[in-house]
Scaffold this active site. Structure first.
Site, PDB file in Angstrom:
ATOM      1  N   ALA A 198       7.012   9.712 -11.957  1.00 58.47           N
ATOM      2  CA  ALA A 198       5.914   9.119 -11.189  1.00 58.47           C
ATOM      3  C   ALA A 198       4.621   9.905 -11.389  1.00 58.47           C
ATOM      4  O   ALA A 198       3.544   9.323 -11.590  1.00 58.47           O
ATOM      5  CB  ALA A 198       6.292   9.069  -9.709  1.00 58.47           C
ATOM      6  N   TYR A 199       4.732  11.222 -11.341  1.00 58.90           N
ATOM      7  CA  TYR A 199       3.552  12.074 -11.556  1.00 58.90           C
ATOM      8  C   TYR A 199       2.939  11.785 -12.924  1.00 58.90           C
ATOM      9  O   TYR A 199       1.723  11.570 -13.048  1.00 58.90           O
ATOM     10  CB  TYR A 199       3.969  13.541 -11.444  1.00 58.90           C
ATOM     11  CG  TYR A 199       2.951  14.528 -11.975  1.00 58.90           C
ATOM     12  CD1 TYR A 199       1.877  14.942 -11.195  1.00 58.90           C
ATOM     13  CD2 TYR A 199       3.073  15.035 -13.279  1.00 58.90           C
ATOM     14  CE1 TYR A 199       0.949  15.845 -11.697  1.00 58.90           C
ATOM     15  CE2 TYR A 199       2.146  15.929 -13.781  1.00 58.90           C
ATOM     16  CZ  TYR A 199       1.085  16.335 -12.987  1.00 58.90           C
ATOM     17  OH  TYR A 199       0.160  17.220 -13.487  1.00 58.90           O
TER      18      TYR A 199
END
Length: 241
Positions: A150-151
């Protein structure tokens, strides 16, 4: 006696620069003669004892649209004439902890805040001098990885914004990205973790924040670079070629 009028200092805005790489770049820019504005979510207690010299601090929370808009209003009211914006604000959430709201925070900080600030504040740049917007992304966002998905996805979104804004704002504003790999170890990193990180690059070293500042100055000083990523990976691509 005649006094020479002092030339006003050019202003650089760095988001998320209360510590580590961001703060180092802010202090180096001050030493190079710039007026620097930084954002952070909270004031640090050590600044009461040792105030930041030449650096104006603006509190900002980029995790919500309301917080982003509030920052933009204050910045526009202060009417800074900007030489550069460096989007360094970042947040880290482990994939095991990423739910819907957490993913939204990553999107807000890494993509929506830079997007909204760039759109709203392009008029704050001087039309008479060169101007820069620099997005600090991540080396692993260029290709992806099987952890921190996600990052890295939201950092990859910021990479894409670099190219789009470079096209939109040319020729008056140059827009580039800097994609660091390992720059500084985190407090608490074990020797095993440090060795694993060092092994990912051909140079095998912890370079420290000065290399990011060198990349910033390269971008700012080069009049013929826009829509480009400066990949600070220490030869990491050679290790996996």
């Amino acid at each position: 006696m005649l006094y020479k009028e002092e030339t006003p200092k050019e202003t650089v805005l760095i988001t998320g620069a209360g510590q580590r790489v961001g703060l180092h770049c802010a202090q180096r820019l001050v030493a190079d003669g710039y007026q620097v504005v930084i954002t952070c979510r909270r004031l640090r207690p050590e600044w009461e004892v040792n105030p930041l010299k030449g650096i104006e601090v603006m509190l900002a929370d980029f995790s919500s649209e309301q917080g982003i808009n509030a920052f933009i209003r204050v910045l526009q009211e202060r009417a800074h004439s900007l030489r550069a914006i460096i989007h360094n604000a970042s947040t880290w959430i482990d994939d095991d902890l990423v739910d819907g709201p957490a993913f939204q925070r990553l999107c807000m900080v890494h993509m929506q805040a830079p997007y909204m600030i760039n759109m709203a504040c392009a008029s704050l740049f001087s039309a008479d001098t060169v101007a820069d917007i620099i997005h600090i992304t991540d080396h692993d966002a260029l290709n992806g990885a099987d952890d921190h998905i996600a990052y890295l996805a939201t950092k990859a979104g910021l990479e894409n914004l670099t190219r789009s804004f470079a096209m939109r704002l040319a020729p008056s504003i140059k827009v580039n990205s800097i994609a660091p790999a390992l720059i500084m170890f985190n407090d608490g990193d074990s020797e095993e973790q440090q060795a694993k990180l060092l092994a990912r690059s051909a140079l095998g070293l912890e370079p420290g924040p000065e290399v990011v500042y060198q990349a910033v100055k390269y971008v700012m000083n080069n009049s013929y670079i826009t829509g480009t990523c400066v990949d600070l990976n220490g030869g990491g691509t050679l290790k996996f070629a």
